[in-house]
Design an enzyme around this catalytic site. Structure first.
Site, short mmCIF file in Angstrom:
data_model
loop_
_atom_site.label_atom_id
_atom_site.label_comp_id
_atom_site.label_asym_id
_atom_site.label_seq_id
_atom_site.Cartn_x
_atom_site.Cartn_y
_atom_site.Cartn_z
N HIS A 1 38.77 51.87 45.85
CA HIS A 1 38.82 51.04 44.64
C HIS A 1 40.08 50.18 44.57
CE1 HIS A 1 37.07 49.69 41.04
NE2 HIS A 1 36.48 50.82 40.66
N ASP B 1 36.24 46.14 44.47
CA ASP B 1 35.68 46.38 43.15
C ASP B 1 34.18 46.68 43.29
OD1 ASP B 1 38.10 45.92 41.87
OD2 ASP B 1 37.76 43.76 41.84
#
Length: 542
Positions: free
Chosen positions: A515, A519
């Site tokens: 992450h 995204d």
């Protein structure tokens, strides 16, 4: 704080190195695992990897120049950091060195000088080599020489297990093997005393005791080696031939023979006293099968090929302890670091495989062509990565590096764990080229014949457990990659098409993402593109 990089010691006899070429220039961002330069040793030209990240602030040895080991090679730090004092002091400032050792007293310096001066003439100290880019310690699988044996340049001294493979270690010196510092089955850090070679009869007991000051003493004292030299050698695997004679073979040769189903009594050994080596087994061509047994002959006694396990009565507690291999230790270390440092999340998508199955059947109808579904997933992934380069990225504290070249790593299960051979520039390969390369790499991975360079430089990884019937799973990211694709089995099941329930074939894909770099929407868009390629294979040929 800036970190000094010194000229590395890339071989056991290297005293100086020449920078053949720099792969980075001053001002470039450096990530852990990036190749800094190509360095020419006394034996080969090797790529030198960075174990630090930051900006390349200074180059101390220019391309074409030669310098002793531990000379100032480069300085990596934060962009704009003042390093003038480090350059002026020629890399003698202790604060920039990671885990800098405590200052050495004058008495200690004198003692070290005396010890080094006591190395007998003609004696060579051989240390544990660094045989892979991630190797920090090695395990001696077996010794191919014993104390007292004559050693010639080019002779194989031992088989050494690294975190990636078991490799034969060659001697670059000649003389008599006087001392073994690491016994078969023992592990030690790189540069530990491995062996001493020199003129026969030379007393090296003091050298052996003093070489690794502060390190764990060698398992067998030099006095024992003199009185019982045979005990210094690792036991050589012996198999009985049909005529009752004993067959000598190394453990690695036996292992490869077992994997290939080769009877050792059919292999002619090229080693000393007819000893069978790894190359003898690899180059062996089986003889024609014997004629069938007559119908009335008694059936041969069946052999149980499964690993023998002790009989344990019901209700009794039983355990077995298996020593961790170097590969298993590194797998544990790397995957723990990945899972605990990178915030993982998983995206799952179901792909219809009907068109892929039809296309594969047509492709494989061409003579000498063999393409698997995994090859099709690799090709589709490479093309999707070109359209979504953020998936093909790496995280560092200062920046995200986006790779516009595609090097896909393919996870391969081997006896001791998992290795990831890499297909360089995968996006430029055809399906048949991918299929040929994957079969070659996977075969050599299982035989521990991959080169360290063939497991470096991946930008994305694929793990496939579909052949085991696993329909869906989540993998841990193979850092420094930002994502890994998990591929499940193709399942035949009822699906809805045009409002009708029909029989279809589907496959689950799971994308694990970091992450910090990817995204959720970016990962989802990549999976959509990947799905389109797999469901319409003709688009991969455009």
């Amino acid at each position: 704080m800036a970190t000094i990089i010194t000229m590395p010691r890339l071989s056991d006899t290297m005293t100086e190195g020449t920078v053949a070429t720099w792969l980075k220039k001053v001002g470039d961002k450096i990530s852990e695992g990036d190749m800094l330069a190509e360095i020419e040793t006394d034996k080969a030209t090797m790529e030198f990897e960075s174990f630090n990240e930051g900006t390349l602030l200074h180059i101390g040895i220019q391309a074409g120049e030669t310098a002793p080991i531990d000379s100032l090679l480069a300085i990596i730090g934060k962009e704009g950091e003042d390093i003038s004092a480090l350059i002026a002091s020629d890399a003698t400032a202790a604060p920039v060195k990671e885990e800098a050792p405590a200052p050495i007293s004058e008495n200690q310096k004198s003692e070290i000088k005396n010890q080094k001066s006591e190395i007998p003439s003609g004696v060579i100290v051989v240390t544990m080599p660094r045989l892979s880019d991630t190797m920090t310690e090695g395990t001696v699988a077996t010794w191919l020489k014993k104390v007292g044996d004559k050693v010639s340049e080019g002779d194989m001294l031992a088989e050494i297990e690294t975190d990636k493979a078991t490799m034969e270690f060659e001697s670059f010196n000649e003389g008599t093997l006087l001392y073994i510092g690491i016994e078969a089955g023992q592990s030690a850090p790189i540069d530990s005393l491995l062996a001493i070679i020199g003129p026969a009869g030379t007393d090296v007991s003091d050298l052996a005791k003093n070489y690794n000051a502060g390190a764990t003493p060698a398992a067998v004292a030099i006095e024992e080696a003199k009185s019982s030299p045979v005990a210094q050698a690792a036991p050589v695997v012996q198999e009985a031939s049909t005529d009752g004679h004993r067959i000598l073979a190394s453990p690695l040769a036996k292992k490869i023979a077992s994997e290939k189903g080769i009877q050792l009594n059919q292999v002619k050994g090229s080693g000393e006293n007819g000893r069978i080596t790894k190359s003898d087994v690899e180059n062996f061509t089986p003889q024609a099968a014997p004629a069938p047994v007559a119908a009335n002959a008694a059936p041969a006694k069946a052999e149980n090929t499964a690993t023998a396990k002790p009989y344990v009565p019901a209700g009794q507690i039983a355990t077995e302890e298996i020593k961790n291999s170097q590969m298993r230790k590194i797998i544990a270390k790397r995957l723990s670091e990945s899972l605990f440092t990178a915030p993982h999340y998983n995206l799952v998508i179901e792909v219809t495989m009907d068109e892929a199955m039809k296309s594969r059947a047509i492709i494989n109808s061409v003579p000498d062509t063999k393409v698997s579904f995994n090859d099709m997933v690799i090709k589709a992934s490479a093309l999707a990565l070109k359209k979504h380069p953020k998936i093909n990225s790496q995280w560092s504290a200062d920046a995200i590096t986006i790779n516009y070249h595609v090097n896909i790593g393919v996870a391969v299960a081997v006896e001791d764990g998992l290795v990831v051979p890499v297909l360089p520039f995968t996006d430029g390969m055809s399906l048949s080229q991918i299929g040929t390369s994957v079969r070659d790499l996977a075969g050599r991975a299982k035989n521990k014949k991959l080169l360290p360079s063939e497991m470096e430089g991946s930008t994305f990884t694929i793990s496939n457990l579909g052949m085991f019937g696993i329909t869906e799973f989540n993998s841990i990211i193979n850092q420094p990659n930002s994502a890994i694709l998990s591929v499940g089995a193709i399942v035949e099941k009822p699906v809805v098409k045009n409002g009708q329930i029909v029989v279809g074939n589907t496959m689950m894909l799971s994308l694990a993402c970091d992450h910090r770099t990817i995204d959720g929407a970016t990962g989802a868009q990549f999976l959509q593109t990947l799905k389109q390629y797999i469901e319409n294979p003709v688009t991969m040929l455009a």
